[in-house]
Design an enzyme around this catalytic site. Structure first.
Site, short mmCIF file in Angstrom:
data_model
loop_
_atom_site.label_atom_id
_atom_site.label_comp_id
_atom_site.label_asym_id
_atom_site.label_seq_id
_atom_site.Cartn_x
_atom_site.Cartn_y
_atom_site.Cartn_z
CG HIS A 122 -2.04 -1.04 1.12
ND1 HIS A 122 -2.55 -1.53 -0.06
CD2 HIS A 122 -2.73 -1.71 2.10
CE1 HIS A 122 -3.49 -2.43 0.19
NE2 HIS A 122 -3.62 -2.56 1.50
CG HIS A 174 -7.74 -0.30 2.18
ND1 HIS A 174 -8.41 -0.96 3.19
CD2 HIS A 174 -6.72 -1.10 1.82
CE1 HIS A 174 -7.79 -2.11 3.43
NE2 HIS A 174 -6.76 -2.22 2.61
CD GLU A 200 -8.14 -3.36 -0.72
OE1 GLU A 200 -6.99 -2.93 -0.83
OE2 GLU A 200 -8.42 -4.38 -0.04
#
Ligand code: GLA
Length: 405
Positions: free
Chosen positions: A160, A234, A370
């Protein structure tokens, strides 16, 4: 409005200065007048005038980061009375209130009541993750013969966007008013070398709460050196309004294939069919129905934490997922231009986080959908490319659409 500068407003309509907020030291709310000449609200059954009166963008201060950067929160209301709150720290959707089958609004995203809690510890609640959503194996990749090393923050891998990804920075902001919705446009310049990535990446994310009851997310980026880019949202969804875990939620994924992973949750590169396995969500299935099955892929991430390959994934907007919750009747459909969707069943939530309203987020209290390019694409030659080059424009749209029945 620049995060470090003044609020420049739009054509003088929102002529406010952050410095003024700070100096005056009083709570200030800016309600934008919606000068809508035509609001066609076919689904809500209200005329243009009523729609106009409900649609709102309110901007408020929402605290400061430890470095002293002010953070703002935008409170959005659409023509049907749905509400969203988005803050400039992490481009985080702090709340999203949608009706159940009786019209009762509830907040369907997990998160916190205040900025400090988000800063102290958050498993990416409601944030935009980037520069690369999900994992890059060993934090290494090569573009045009040059090898790059990224920050390692997940075992031996990069996750991420790294240690300080797009979820932990303050974005510049400006209000968005369109005939069909209200929103916030967020911008962030990720500098050359940030978290190890090449090139200055100018990213924008626009959230619009539309009068068709959608949270529409428009992503865009440009760069001055070739770099991987994979932005996603997210959000942790819980269509009960955060009352219980998500195991009874029913999920459909419009995907015949998925990308299996190794123990570190890095794709192996294969794309097998889901048919006949617990990964098959082509027909609506309760998330809890098979999550405890003796199936190797479910062991690595302690449940579902995989990328599904969307059947018609590509530039065309396509239905990726449909999520429904039987007791409230709430339904969320996900449409995207991305080729994949990561379905994460909240396996790492373990009761150590107390969220909004003092609710303890137990195991699997929320789930993520996502939309994305596939994890580790920079190292996987058979996956669609995530490399953005100078002169190109990264543009992609994902829509979360709400209804109830
Ligand atoms: C993604 C990942 C998961 C986990 C969560 C955040 O969905 O795939 O493995 O890292 O984010 O906790």
């Amino acid at each position: 409005m620049r995060a470090g500068g003044e609020f420049d407003g739009e054509k003088g309509r929102l002529a406010m200065y952050r410095t003024r907020w700070q100096a005056a030291g009083f709570f200030m709310v800016a309600t934008t007048g919606l000068m809508l000449s035509s609001c066609r609200c076919t689904q809500c059954g209200v005329g243009p005038k009523e729609a106009q009166s409900k649609m709102e963008v309110n901007v408020e201060p929402f605290g400061k980061t430890p470095e002293g950067q002010p953070v703002r929160i935008y409170r959005l209301t659409n023509a049907n009375g749905l509400k969203a709150a988005v803050m400039t720290y992490g481009a985080i959707v702090v709340s999203l209130e949608v009706p159940d089958k009786n019209g009762a609004l509830a907040d369907v995203v997990l998160g916190y009541d205040n900025l400090d809690a988000y800063i102290q510890k958050s498993p990416y609640f409601g944030a935009i993750v980037g520069r690369y959503g999900n994992r890059i194996g060993k934090g290494r990749f090569t573009v045009d013969g040059t090898e790059y090393t990224l920050a390692i923050n997940n075992g031996e891998n990069h996750l991420h966007g790294g240690i300080k990804g797009f979820d932990k920075v303050v974005w510049d902001d400006e209000p968005v008013r369109r005939p069909d919705g209200v929103g916030i446009k967020l911008s962030y310049l990720s500098k050359d070398g940030e978290e190890g990535y090449p090139g200055n990446l100018q990213a924008t994310v626009t959230y619009v709460l539309t009068n068709a009851d959608e949270l529409r997310i428009e992503y865009a980026a440009t760069t001055d050196k070739a770099t991987p880019v994979n932005l996603t949202h997210h959000g942790y969804w819980n269509l009960t309004g955060g009352q219980r875990d998500i195991l009874a939620h029913v999920l459909m994924l419009n995907a015949d294939r998925f990308t299996p992973v190794d123990q570190g949750l890095i794709p192996t590169g294969e794309m097998p069919r889901v048919r006949g396995t617990v990964m098959d969500f082509t027909r609506p299935t309760a998330i809890g129905a098979r999550i405890a099955a003796d199936y190797e892929q479910l062991k690595f991430g302690g449940g579902y934490d995989h990328n599904w390959v969307l059947d018609k994934g590509g530039k065309k907007m396509t239905l990726a997922a449909r999520l429904s919750e039987p007791t409230t009747g709430r339904v969320m459909e996900v449409y995207t231009q991305e080729p994949g969707v990561q379905f994460y069943s909240g396996n790492f939530l373990d009761g150590t986080i107390t969220g909004k309203g003092g609710v303890v987020y137990q195991h699997r209290w929320g789930l993520c959908l996502e939309t994305q390019h596939f994890p580790d694409s920079p190292n996987q030659p058979n996956f669609p490319s995530t490399i953005l080059r100078p002169g190109e424009k990264y543009e992609t749209v994902t829509v979360y659409r709400f209804s109830a029945k």
